[in-house]
Design a protein around this motif. Structure first.
Motif, short mmCIF file in Angstrom:
data_model
loop_
_atom_site.label_atom_id
_atom_site.label_comp_id
_atom_site.label_asym_id
_atom_site.label_seq_id
_atom_site.Cartn_x
_atom_site.Cartn_y
_atom_site.Cartn_z
N LYS A 45 23.46 73.56 59.05
CA LYS A 45 23.43 72.71 57.86
C LYS A 45 24.63 71.77 57.86
CE LYS A 45 21.60 76.79 55.55
NZ LYS A 45 21.83 77.82 54.51
N GLY A 46 24.34 70.50 57.67
CA GLY A 46 25.38 69.49 57.51
C GLY A 46 25.17 68.74 56.21
N ASP A 47 26.04 67.78 55.93
CA ASP A 47 25.92 67.01 54.69
C ASP A 47 24.63 66.22 54.64
OD1 ASP A 47 28.30 67.95 53.75
OD2 ASP A 47 29.47 66.22 54.40
N GLU A 48 24.16 65.75 55.81
CA GLU A 48 23.01 64.84 55.83
C GLU A 48 21.88 65.35 56.71
OE1 GLU A 48 22.61 62.14 54.04
OE2 GLU A 48 24.55 62.29 53.06
N PHE A 49 21.87 66.62 57.04
CA PHE A 49 20.79 67.12 57.89
C PHE A 49 20.70 68.64 57.80
CE2 PHE A 49 24.58 67.37 60.48
CZ PHE A 49 24.46 68.59 61.12
N PHE A 50 19.55 69.14 58.21
CA PHE A 50 19.34 70.57 58.43
C PHE A 50 18.60 70.71 59.75
CE2 PHE A 50 16.40 74.13 58.53
CZ PHE A 50 17.22 75.20 58.21
N VAL A 51 19.06 71.63 60.59
CA VAL A 51 18.38 71.92 61.85
C VAL A 51 18.02 73.40 61.88
CG1 VAL A 51 18.53 71.98 64.37
CG2 VAL A 51 19.62 70.11 63.09
N GLY A 52 16.77 73.69 62.16
CA GLY A 52 16.34 75.06 62.40
C GLY A 52 15.91 75.22 63.85
N ARG A 53 16.34 76.30 64.46
CA ARG A 53 15.91 76.63 65.83
C ARG A 53 15.32 78.02 65.79
NH1 ARG A 53 20.64 76.70 69.70
NH2 ARG A 53 20.87 78.83 68.95
N ILE A 54 14.00 78.10 65.98
CA ILE A 54 13.29 79.35 65.75
C ILE A 54 12.60 79.80 67.04
CG2 ILE A 54 11.67 80.53 64.23
CD1 ILE A 54 12.17 77.15 63.12
N PRO A 55 13.05 80.90 67.63
CA PRO A 55 12.39 81.39 68.84
C PRO A 55 11.01 81.95 68.54
CG PRO A 55 14.07 82.95 68.13
CD PRO A 55 14.19 81.76 67.23
N ILE A 56 10.06 81.66 69.43
CA ILE A 56 8.70 82.19 69.29
C ILE A 56 8.46 83.25 70.36
CG2 ILE A 56 6.24 81.62 69.34
CD1 ILE A 56 7.02 78.83 68.29
N THR A 57 8.65 82.86 71.61
CA THR A 57 8.62 83.82 72.73
C THR A 57 9.89 83.61 73.55
OG1 THR A 57 7.52 82.31 74.28
CG2 THR A 57 6.09 83.60 72.80
N HIS A 58 9.98 84.29 74.69
CA HIS A 58 11.15 84.12 75.56
C HIS A 58 11.18 82.72 76.19
CE1 HIS A 58 12.19 88.29 75.13
NE2 HIS A 58 11.04 88.69 75.61
N ASN A 59 10.04 82.04 76.18
CA ASN A 59 9.95 80.74 76.83
C ASN A 59 9.65 79.58 75.88
OD1 ASN A 59 8.44 82.91 78.85
ND2 ASN A 59 9.97 81.63 79.86
N LEU A 60 9.52 79.88 74.59
CA LEU A 60 9.10 78.85 73.65
C LEU A 60 9.95 78.91 72.38
CD1 LEU A 60 6.93 76.60 73.20
CD2 LEU A 60 5.59 78.34 71.99
N VAL A 61 10.42 77.74 71.94
CA VAL A 61 11.25 77.63 70.74
C VAL A 61 10.71 76.50 69.88
CG1 VAL A 61 13.56 77.02 69.88
CG2 VAL A 61 13.33 78.51 71.87
N GLN A 62 10.71 76.70 68.57
CA GLN A 62 10.35 75.63 67.65
C GLN A 62 11.61 75.01 67.06
OE1 GLN A 62 7.94 76.63 64.22
NE2 GLN A 62 8.28 74.63 63.28
N SER A 63 11.62 73.69 66.94
CA SER A 63 12.71 72.99 66.26
C SER A 63 12.20 72.45 64.93
CB SER A 63 13.24 71.85 67.12
OG SER A 63 12.21 70.94 67.45
N LEU A 64 13.09 72.42 63.95
CA LEU A 64 12.81 71.85 62.64
C LEU A 64 14.05 71.07 62.21
CD1 LEU A 64 11.40 71.60 59.82
CD2 LEU A 64 12.45 73.79 59.24
N VAL A 65 13.87 69.79 61.95
CA VAL A 65 14.98 68.94 61.51
C VAL A 65 14.57 68.24 60.23
CG1 VAL A 65 16.57 67.08 62.10
CG2 VAL A 65 15.69 68.58 63.91
N ILE A 66 15.43 68.31 59.21
CA ILE A 66 15.18 67.63 57.94
C ILE A 66 16.35 66.68 57.69
CG2 ILE A 66 14.78 67.87 55.46
CD1 ILE A 66 13.80 70.70 55.98
N THR A 67 16.04 65.40 57.49
CA THR A 67 17.07 64.40 57.23
C THR A 67 16.62 63.50 56.08
OG1 THR A 67 16.12 62.81 58.81
CG2 THR A 67 17.78 64.35 59.66
N PRO A 68 17.56 62.83 55.41
CA PRO A 68 17.16 61.88 54.36
C PRO A 68 16.41 60.69 54.95
CG PRO A 68 19.49 62.45 54.19
CD PRO A 68 19.02 62.96 55.51
N ILE A 69 15.57 60.05 54.12
CA ILE A 69 14.96 58.80 54.52
C ILE A 69 16.08 57.76 54.69
CG2 ILE A 69 13.39 56.95 53.79
CD1 ILE A 69 11.91 59.49 54.42
N PRO A 70 16.02 56.90 55.73
CA PRO A 70 17.09 55.91 55.93
C PRO A 70 17.28 55.04 54.69
CG PRO A 70 15.59 55.97 57.81
CD PRO A 70 14.98 56.84 56.77
#
Length: 407
Positions: A215-240
């Motif tokens: 978590k930062g002032d202007e963003f959120f990043v999620g890194r979520i493991p699914i399997t040993h070989n696969l990861v999901q990313s999630l990024v939330i940022t403000p509209i420019p």
């Protein structure tokens, strides 16, 4: 055109629509799912399923198969990035060392089951457990009227067909035509860019079984493991600030990578995003939610017509309960309908709404406050949100420990 008549009709063949149909099937009750797409909507990325959702999947008889597709997540690794503009000219190795020293981190063990399921696996597994012909594709419902003769509902499709239903269940998402018939207000939106995707690691990723929440002032990043070989990313940022938005997933990915590089994010996060699979990328520029006061007081049934899932209580991704709480709806609704005496479905639906409202109102409230915390600029507002979440038992995962009961 010829008029059709059916018993229970479910509008929407997404996760909650299929779960509701499967729950009814397990109770020996037939239903027909009307899905406007021509095929199963198995696109999308992944869905976090907490212990409350796994209890539902057990009841539906698909939990064992789905557990084989995703690893357990054992802890949240939270990082609050502190603003610092003095590292931009340093070599990346030194940036990483400074980053690790200056940021606040914590680990929160997850005591109950949490797995991140690929949406495709969940949708296809439920669909194949339904009877043949239980899903009608390419059927887009555009209008609903009350059937004064039978007290049921009359549906009109985009091609002019008329279908009568003794019971109508809207599982058709945030912009539900069934919710509109019930008189529910349109969901609200938070203007944020939400970027999701999969990254594949052919030789295995090094992230263990931890869910990183950066978590930062202007963003959120999620890194979520699914399997040993696969990861999901999630990024939330403000509209420019310019207000310019795009649905171009590659352009969004490049923009997100540059923004996080400028914030001195760790190289493994940057590489995860840079190497994400283009075929899996998804970007939206609005987060839909139904305010908790609407969930607490809105009209969720009218005779034999009701709603479930996002059509009832769409919420932001802040506590990861949108999917699991929708799965709960399916079990409670099927259980209530199976108890309907002499086909008095209106009483059964009233019972379903009465049971679900306190639960989904509380979860919606928690998600709403968590979203406020993430966007609040005032220290007073942030402290108020933190206190409120503590009172709700956020760190105890009370929402994930809920048991909606057996079918």
């Amino acid at each position: 055109m010829e008029e059709e008549a059916h018993g229970i009709i479910i509008v929407g063949g997404g996760i909650v629509g299929l779960a509701t149909a499967l729950a009814l099937h397990r109770k020996g009750i037939a239903s027909l799912v009307l899905e406007k797409s021509e095929t199963l909507r198995a696109d999308g990325v992944a869905i976090g399923v907490h212990a409350n959702g796994w209890r539902v999947l057990e009841q539906l008889g698909v939990a064992a198969e789905l557990r084989e597709t995703a690893n357990l997540i054992t802890a949240y690794h939270d990082v609050w990035q502190q603003r610092n503009n003095k590292t931009s000219q340093l070599p990346i190795r030194l940036v990483q060392q400074v980053w690790q020293r200056r940021n606040k981190t914590s680990q929160l063990p997850i005591r109950k089951e949490l797995r991140n399921l690929k949406r495709k696996d969940l949708i296809e597994t439920m669909a194949k457990n339904l009877p043949s012909g239980a899903i009608r594709f390419g059927c887009h419902v555009v209008a609903i009227h009350q059937d004064h003769g039978t007290h049921g509902a009359i549906l009109t499709t985009v091609d002019g067909c008329t279908i009568k239903a003794k019971v109508l269940i809207g599982c058709d998402g945030a912009n539900s035509v069934v919710a509109k018939y019930l008189g529910l207000s349109a969901p609200k939106t938070i203007h944020r860019t939400v970027f999701r995707g999969f990254t594949r690691y052919p030789h295995g990723h090094p992230f263990s079984t931890e869910f990183l929440r950066l978590k930062g002032d202007e963003f959120f990043v999620g890194r979520i493991p699914i399997t040993h070989n696969l990861v999901q990313s999630l990024v939330i940022t403000p509209i420019p600030p310019t207000g310019r938005i795009t649905k171009d997933v590659i352009a969004t990915k490049d923009s997100v990578v540059e923004k996080l590089r400028a914030e001195d994010c760790p190289s493994d996060v940057i590489e995860m995003l840079r190497n994400s699979d283009p075929e899996t990328l998804n970007v939206v520029n609005n987060i839909w939610y139904r305010p908790p006061w609407q969930v607490a007081f809105g009209t969720f049934h009218k005779g034999v017509v009701t709603v479930a899932g996002d059509a009832m209580h769409v919420m932001g991704p802040f506590i990861g309960q949108g999917g699991s709480s929708g799965l709960e709806d399916a079990v409670v609704l099927a259980r209530s309908l199976s108890r309907a005496a002499a086909g008095d479905y209106s009483v059964a639906i009233e019972e379903y709404v009465r049971e679900r409202r306190p639960r989904v109102a509380l979860v919606s409230l928690e998600s709403f406050v968590f979203g406020m915390l993430g966007s609040a600029k005032s220290l007073v507002t942030k402290l108020a949100c933190i206190v409120f979440l503590a009172l709700l038992g956020n760190r105890s995962f009370r929402h994930a420990n809920y048991d909606c009961g057996r079918l």
